[in-house]
Scaffold this motif. Structure first.
Motif, mmCIF file in Angstrom:
data_model
loop_
_atom_site.group_PDB
_atom_site.id
_atom_site.type_symbol
_atom_site.label_atom_id
_atom_site.label_comp_id
_atom_site.label_asym_id
_atom_site.label_seq_id
_atom_site.Cartn_x
_atom_site.Cartn_y
_atom_site.Cartn_z
ATOM 1 N N VAL A 195 0.864 -1.180 -0.015
ATOM 2 C CA VAL A 195 -0.069 -0.125 -0.101
ATOM 3 C C VAL A 195 0.924 1.103 0.043
ATOM 4 O O VAL A 195 0.516 2.223 -0.762
ATOM 5 C CB VAL A 195 -1.139 0.046 1.162
ATOM 6 C CG1 VAL A 195 -1.881 1.553 1.217
ATOM 7 C CG2 VAL A 195 -1.838 -1.078 1.098
ATOM 8 N N ASN A 247 1.892 2.341 -3.582
ATOM 9 C CA ASN A 247 0.996 2.135 -4.423
ATOM 10 C C ASN A 247 0.225 3.642 -4.266
ATOM 11 O O ASN A 247 -0.511 4.092 -5.107
ATOM 12 C CB ASN A 247 0.126 1.103 -4.433
ATOM 13 C CG ASN A 247 0.681 -0.254 -5.053
ATOM 14 O OD1 ASN A 247 1.580 0.067 -5.999
ATOM 15 N ND2 ASN A 247 0.303 -1.486 -4.662
ATOM 16 N N ASP A 248 0.056 4.080 -3.033
ATOM 17 C CA ASP A 248 -0.860 5.175 -2.681
ATOM 18 C C ASP A 248 0.256 6.555 -2.698
ATOM 19 O O ASP A 248 1.116 6.524 -1.534
ATOM 20 C CB ASP A 248 -1.562 5.095 -1.348
ATOM 21 C CG ASP A 248 -2.475 6.250 -1.198
ATOM 22 O OD1 ASP A 248 -2.572 6.972 -2.021
ATOM 23 O OD2 ASP A 248 -3.315 6.056 -0.286
#
Length: 182
Positions: A2, A5-6
């Motif tokens: 995460v 990806n963010d």
């Protein structure tokens, strides 16, 4: 994963790390240094208007390139001052202006002697004027450039002029002229 990806989490994490490191490495040690290095009682004094003007002349003429105002705890400096400089000596100094942080004038090369207490070591105003006009007239091995542009050459002294008695061999024109620091 995460975190990668963010972009908001990645940017937020990088920002937090940057702020933490800035505080830990730069800001907190600087604040601690200010707390520790307070001016010594009766040792440090604020520069007068004339002293500030003299400091600006010292900077503008490039004296700081070869001289320093810091007495170091080394053998060659023992003759120049009463004691080595410590950080507290410079605690009340402030920036010269917005663009230059030349509060302490520590020098860069040390080609010339330390100027601390130069007024006590060479108390004669005449010596200083001769040294500025033609350094080799005062100190034969001097590598200091001449600051003749600070002086006005006149055939006769006028009221308020100070005559600088330069030795004959250092005169540009062999005809004797009066040099004044007007």
């Amino acid at each position: 994963m995460v975190l990668l990806n963010d972009h908001r989490i990645l940017f937020g994490s990088a920002l937090c790390l940057f702020v933490f490191l800035t505080l830990y490495i730069a800001v907190l040690p600087a604040l601690d240094n200010q707390r520790i290095n307070k001016p010594l009682p009766r040792q440090s004094k604020v520069l007068t208007k004339e002293e500030r003007a003299g400091k600006m002349v010292y900077i503008e003429n490039g004296c700081v390139a070869c001289h320093t105002q810091q007495v170091r705890n080394v053998e060659m400096d023992n003759v120049f001052g009463k004691r080595p400089s410590i950080p507290a000596d410079f605690a009340i100094n402030r920036r010269t202006d917005f663009w230059r942080n030349t509060a302490n004038l520590m020098g860069t090369q040390r080609a010339g002697p330390d100027l601390t207490n130069v007024g006590e070591r060479q108390p004669s105003a005449e010596w200083h004027l001769i040294h500025l006009y033609q350094p080799r007239a005062a100190v034969e091995a001097s590598i200091m450039p001449s600051y003749e542009f600070l002086f006005i050459e006149r055939d006769y002294l006028q009221p308020g002029d100070v005559e600088v008695k330069v030795p004959e061999k250092f005169l540009k024109n062999k005809k004797k002229k009066n040099r004044s620091n007007a």
